[in-house]
Design a protein around this motif. Structure first.
Motif, short mmCIF file in Angstrom:
data_model
loop_
_atom_site.label_atom_id
_atom_site.label_comp_id
_atom_site.label_asym_id
_atom_site.label_seq_id
_atom_site.Cartn_x
_atom_site.Cartn_y
_atom_site.Cartn_z
N ILE A 166 0.64 -1.22 0.28
CA ILE A 166 0.46 -0.44 0.24
C ILE A 166 0.60 0.97 0.31
N GLU A 167 0.45 2.60 0.02
CA GLU A 167 1.02 3.61 -0.35
C GLU A 167 0.30 4.00 0.71
N ASP A 168 0.86 5.54 1.66
CA ASP A 168 -0.25 6.16 1.90
C ASP A 168 1.38 7.75 2.12
N SER A 169 0.05 8.22 1.48
CA SER A 169 1.19 9.85 0.75
C SER A 169 0.33 11.13 1.93
N GLY A 170 1.13 12.62 1.77
CA GLY A 170 0.43 13.15 2.84
C GLY A 170 0.96 14.57 2.22
N LEU A 171 0.39 15.99 2.01
CA LEU A 171 1.07 16.96 1.83
C LEU A 171 1.53 17.55 3.14
N PHE A 172 2.89 18.56 3.74
CA PHE A 172 3.13 18.74 4.87
C PHE A 172 3.28 20.02 4.61
N ILE A 173 2.43 21.53 4.96
CA ILE A 173 2.46 22.39 4.50
C ILE A 173 3.69 23.49 5.80
N ASP A 174 4.99 23.87 5.24
CA ASP A 174 5.28 24.15 6.73
C ASP A 174 4.32 25.51 7.67
N ALA A 175 4.05 26.39 7.27
CA ALA A 175 3.45 27.21 7.32
C ALA A 175 2.01 27.01 8.61
N LEU A 176 1.46 25.65 8.08
CA LEU A 176 0.67 25.09 8.79
C LEU A 176 1.22 24.55 10.46
N LYS A 177 2.51 23.95 9.80
CA LYS A 177 3.01 23.16 11.18
C LYS A 177 3.14 22.02 10.14
N GLY A 178 2.86 21.54 9.30
CA GLY A 178 3.32 20.32 8.53
C GLY A 178 1.67 19.87 8.23
N PHE A 179 0.64 20.54 8.69
CA PHE A 179 -0.80 20.12 8.33
C PHE A 179 -1.36 20.77 6.63
N PRO A 180 -1.45 19.62 6.35
CA PRO A 180 -2.53 18.49 7.10
C PRO A 180 -1.74 17.23 7.06
N GLY A 181 -0.71 17.37 6.27
CA GLY A 181 0.36 15.66 6.50
C GLY A 181 -0.21 14.32 6.72
N PRO A 182 -1.03 13.99 7.80
CA PRO A 182 -2.04 12.32 8.18
C PRO A 182 -3.13 12.21 7.56
N TYR A 183 -3.47 13.73 7.82
CA TYR A 183 -5.32 14.04 7.22
C TYR A 183 -5.31 14.04 6.09
N SER A 184 -3.92 14.71 5.05
CA SER A 184 -4.56 14.64 3.96
C SER A 184 -5.36 13.89 3.05
N SER A 185 -5.96 13.09 3.58
CA SER A 185 -7.02 12.82 2.56
C SER A 185 -8.41 13.30 3.04
N TYR A 186 -8.59 13.44 4.49
CA TYR A 186 -10.09 13.52 4.45
C TYR A 186 -9.71 15.54 4.13
N VAL A 187 -8.87 16.26 4.40
CA VAL A 187 -8.99 17.75 4.12
C VAL A 187 -9.44 17.77 2.55
N PHE A 188 -8.37 16.84 1.32
CA PHE A 188 -8.89 16.99 0.56
C PHE A 188 -10.31 17.01 -0.08
N LYS A 189 -10.84 15.91 0.91
CA LYS A 189 -12.14 15.44 0.59
C LYS A 189 -12.80 16.22 1.38
N THR A 190 -12.81 17.37 2.33
CA THR A 190 -13.45 18.29 2.70
C THR A 190 -13.73 19.72 2.22
N ILE A 191 -12.62 20.12 2.51
CA ILE A 191 -11.94 21.25 2.10
C ILE A 191 -10.77 21.88 0.68
N GLY A 192 -10.50 20.53 0.47
CA GLY A 192 -9.80 21.04 -0.84
C GLY A 192 -8.91 21.68 -1.26
#
Ligand code: ITT
Length: 206
Positions: free
Chosen positions: A88-114
């Motif tokens: 399997i492969e798990d990926s995430g987008l880590f944004i410096d200014a947001l202290k690494g958010f959405p990181g492991p929550y990327s899937s949920y964040v993409f589906k919600t706020i996009g």
């Protein structure tokens, strides 16, 4: 502990195998619900003489704040259902200014706020640095091994490009978004880096 929708299909040993075929081609099963990911992995696999077979399903994803731990434990859980090697492969987008958010929550964040939501949150923020991280968790029939890849870039100020998937239109790498890069993305991405090591190891290259 478990959040994603789970539809576990039993599959037979033959499907799940990562055996070498007569022509020497290595076949390996990739479990993902994400077609964009599968297509990229399939292409890179060809370069290594690896035939990637797609088991399209959502699987139980352990929740947590460490991508590697999530991928490892998710693969361990899934290994109870799939009798043979798979990854399997798990990926995430880590944004410096947001202290690494959405990181492991990327899937949920993409589906919600996009992408629009991320752009809104980042409106007026001058530090636009971000990275993508991919963790492959490979169950070899006995144990799980992980392989990691990262790519550093920036969050664009608007969506650009029509290719790729997910956060590609807002992730800028050397002046172009991943969605503008098309196939070039596959040369430099987080996924490419993780797969170089993974496929290299299963086909016996250094
Ligand atoms: P599976 O877990 O079924 O493989 P998923 O889409 O849920 O599919 P992830 O949890 O790994 O996959 O991905 C987290 C989010 O990050 C998800 O919304 C993806 O679309 C996005 N993402 C992952 N890799 C990406 C990439 O290369 N480019 C753009 N977005 C990506």
């Amino acid at each position: 502990m478990l959040l994603k929708t789970k539809k576990i299909k039993k599959i037979n040993k033959q499907q799940a195998n990562s055996e070498k075929s007569e022509g020497g081609l290595v076949k390996i099963l990739f479990v993902t619900s994400n077609e964009g990911k599968f297509r990229e992995v399939e292409e890179i696999g060809k370069e290594f003489g690896v035939e990637v077979r797609w088991l399209k399903m959502e699987y139980e994803e352990v929740q947590g704040d460490d991508l590697e731990e999530i991928a490892r434990r998710s693969a361990e859980l899934l290994s109870d259902e799939i009798r043979g090697p798979f990854f399997i492969e798990d990926s995430g987008l880590f944004i410096d200014a947001l202290k690494g958010f959405p990181g492991p929550y990327s899937s949920y964040v993409f589906k919600t706020i996009g992408n629009d939501g991320i752009l809104k949150v980042m409106d007026g923020v001058s530090n636009r640095k971000a990275k993508f991280r991919a963790v492959i968790a490979y169950f070899d029939g006995e144990r799980v091994r992980t392989f990691i890849g990262e790519v550093h870039g920036e969050i664009a100020t608007e969506k650009r490009g029509g290719m790729g998937f997910g956060f590609d239109p807002i992730f800028e790498y050397q002046g172009k978004t991943f969605a503008e890069m098309g196939e070039e993305k596959n040369e430099v991405s987080h996924r490419r880096k993780a797969l170089d090591t993974f496929f290299g190891s299963i086909v016996g290259m250094p």
